[in-house]
Motif scaffolding. Sequence first.
Motif, PDB file in Angstrom:
ATOM      1  N   GLN A   1       0.906  -1.253   0.009  1.00 46.81           N
ATOM      2  CA  GLN A   1      -0.131   0.060  -0.007  1.00 46.81           C
ATOM      3  C   GLN A   1       0.868   1.532  -0.007  1.00 46.81           C
ATOM      4  O   GLN A   1       0.561   2.392  -0.667  1.00 46.81           O
ATOM      5  CB  GLN A   1      -0.976  -0.147   1.277  1.00 46.81           C
ATOM      6  CG  GLN A   1      -1.845  -1.179   1.041  1.00 46.81           C
ATOM      7  CD  GLN A   1      -2.963  -1.328  -0.124  1.00 46.81           C
ATOM      8  OE1 GLN A   1      -3.583  -0.172  -0.543  1.00 46.81           O
ATOM      9  NE2 GLN A   1      -2.843  -2.393  -0.540  1.00 46.81           N
ATOM     10  N   ARG A   2       1.773   1.240   0.648  1.00 47.95           N
ATOM     11  CA  ARG A   2       2.982   2.276   0.689  1.00 47.95           C
ATOM     12  C   ARG A   2       3.501   2.617  -0.467  1.00 47.95           C
ATOM     13  O   ARG A   2       3.783   3.688  -1.162  1.00 47.95           O
ATOM     14  CB  ARG A   2       3.793   2.214   1.996  1.00 47.95           C
ATOM     15  CG  ARG A   2       3.175   2.365   3.140  1.00 47.95           C
ATOM     16  CD  ARG A   2       4.390   2.384   4.443  1.00 47.95           C
ATOM     17  NE  ARG A   2       3.616   2.505   5.621  1.00 47.95           N
ATOM     18  CZ  ARG A   2       4.215   2.479   6.856  1.00 47.95           C
ATOM     19  NH1 ARG A   2       5.381   2.265   6.936  1.00 47.95           N
ATOM     20  NH2 ARG A   2       3.408   2.603   8.018  1.00 47.95           N
ATOM     21  N   ALA A   3       3.882   1.518  -1.050  1.00 43.87           N
ATOM     22  CA  ALA A   3       4.524   1.657  -2.402  1.00 43.87           C
ATOM     23  C   ALA A   3       3.500   2.072  -3.555  1.00 43.87           C
ATOM     24  O   ALA A   3       3.886   3.007  -4.540  1.00 43.87           O
ATOM     25  CB  ALA A   3       5.021   0.199  -2.958  1.00 43.87           C
ATOM     26  N   ARG A   4       2.190   1.792  -3.381  1.00 45.86           N
ATOM     27  CA  ARG A   4       1.397   2.152  -4.376  1.00 45.86           C
ATOM     28  C   ARG A   4       0.962   3.725  -4.253  1.00 45.86           C
ATOM     29  O   ARG A   4       0.957   4.290  -5.269  1.00 45.86           O
ATOM     30  CB  ARG A   4      -0.011   1.219  -4.174  1.00 45.86           C
ATOM     31  CG  ARG A   4      -0.922   1.299  -5.380  1.00 45.86           C
ATOM     32  CD  ARG A   4      -2.108   0.294  -5.092  1.00 45.86           C
ATOM     33  NE  ARG A   4      -3.530   0.634  -5.652  1.00 45.86           N
ATOM     34  CZ  ARG A   4      -4.384   1.425  -4.707  1.00 45.86           C
ATOM     35  NH1 ARG A   4      -3.855   1.724  -3.661  1.00 45.86           N
ATOM     36  NH2 ARG A   4      -5.045   1.996  -5.357  1.00 45.86           N
ATOM     37  N   SER A   5       0.863   4.070  -3.042  1.00 45.09           N
ATOM     38  CA  SER A   5       0.450   5.382  -3.052  1.00 45.09           C
ATOM     39  C   SER A   5       1.649   6.336  -2.626  1.00 45.09           C
ATOM     40  O   SER A   5       1.516   7.511  -2.679  1.00 45.09           O
ATOM     41  CB  SER A   5      -0.547   5.565  -1.665  1.00 45.09           C
ATOM     42  OG  SER A   5       0.236   5.583  -0.455  1.00 45.09           O
ATOM     43  N   LYS A   6       3.047   5.796  -2.170  1.00 40.43           N
ATOM     44  CA  LYS A   6       4.101   6.594  -1.703  1.00 40.43           C
ATOM     45  C   LYS A   6       3.757   7.463  -0.807  1.00 40.43           C
ATOM     46  O   LYS A   6       4.150   8.616  -0.485  1.00 40.43           O
ATOM     47  CB  LYS A   6       4.518   7.422  -3.258  1.00 40.43           C
ATOM     48  CG  LYS A   6       5.033   6.601  -4.143  1.00 40.43           C
ATOM     49  CD  LYS A   6       5.479   7.465  -5.304  1.00 40.43           C
ATOM     50  CE  LYS A   6       5.909   6.336  -6.354  1.00 40.43           C
ATOM     51  NZ  LYS A   6       5.850   7.183  -7.792  1.00 40.43           N
ATOM     52  N   ASP A   7       2.824   7.110   0.130  1.00 43.70           N
ATOM     53  CA  ASP A   7       2.327   7.932   1.420  1.00 43.70           C
ATOM     54  C   ASP A   7       2.523   6.811   2.524  1.00 43.70           C
ATOM     55  O   ASP A   7       1.694   5.915   2.657  1.00 43.70           O
ATOM     56  CB  ASP A   7       1.034   8.374   1.220  1.00 43.70           C
ATOM     57  CG  ASP A   7       0.400   8.744   2.552  1.00 43.70           C
ATOM     58  OD1 ASP A   7       1.166   9.090   3.472  1.00 43.70           O
ATOM     59  OD2 ASP A   7      -0.582   9.239   2.573  1.00 43.70           O
TER      60      ASP A   7
END
Length: 158
Positions: free
Chosen positions: A45-51
């Motif tokens: 999820q962090r890689a997908r959103s960069k957040d």
Amino acid sequence: MRLASGIMRLPDFRRRGIKVGLGLDGGTNDTSDFHALMKTAIGLQRARSKDAGVFPQVHDVLRMATLGGAEAIGVADRVGSLTPGKRADVVVMNPAALNFAPRFDWLSQIVFNGQPENVQAVFVDGRPLKLDGRLVDVDTDRVVREAEAAATRLRNAA
């Protein structure tokens, strides 16, 4: 990831009120490592959103791995949390292990640093299945032999 099915949109599920739990279905080449699964759930999820603030956070993924999974399959009245009247399903980890150092944020340590080797005991419905890091009453050599024989039968039948 293995099947190239894409990345589940967990933040969208949360916004829509969809119950989400983590689980493993095993597989001949997977480690069935729940700690790796929790790390992956956050990391994708962090890689997908960069957040780094995207859902799920550490406490969310630990809940998804326990009560969330029980809720998703409709058994939260019996399992998923340590609550009087529920089954006593408990995983005991060794917090003195080197991979937990330095010990300052226990939830993050469990999710990001935990490994199967850290699991010292497992109790399901109050019965010990693993004690002192060893499976109770399981002949692992026999399990491996039977699994390999079953896999051979399946390959030959195909």
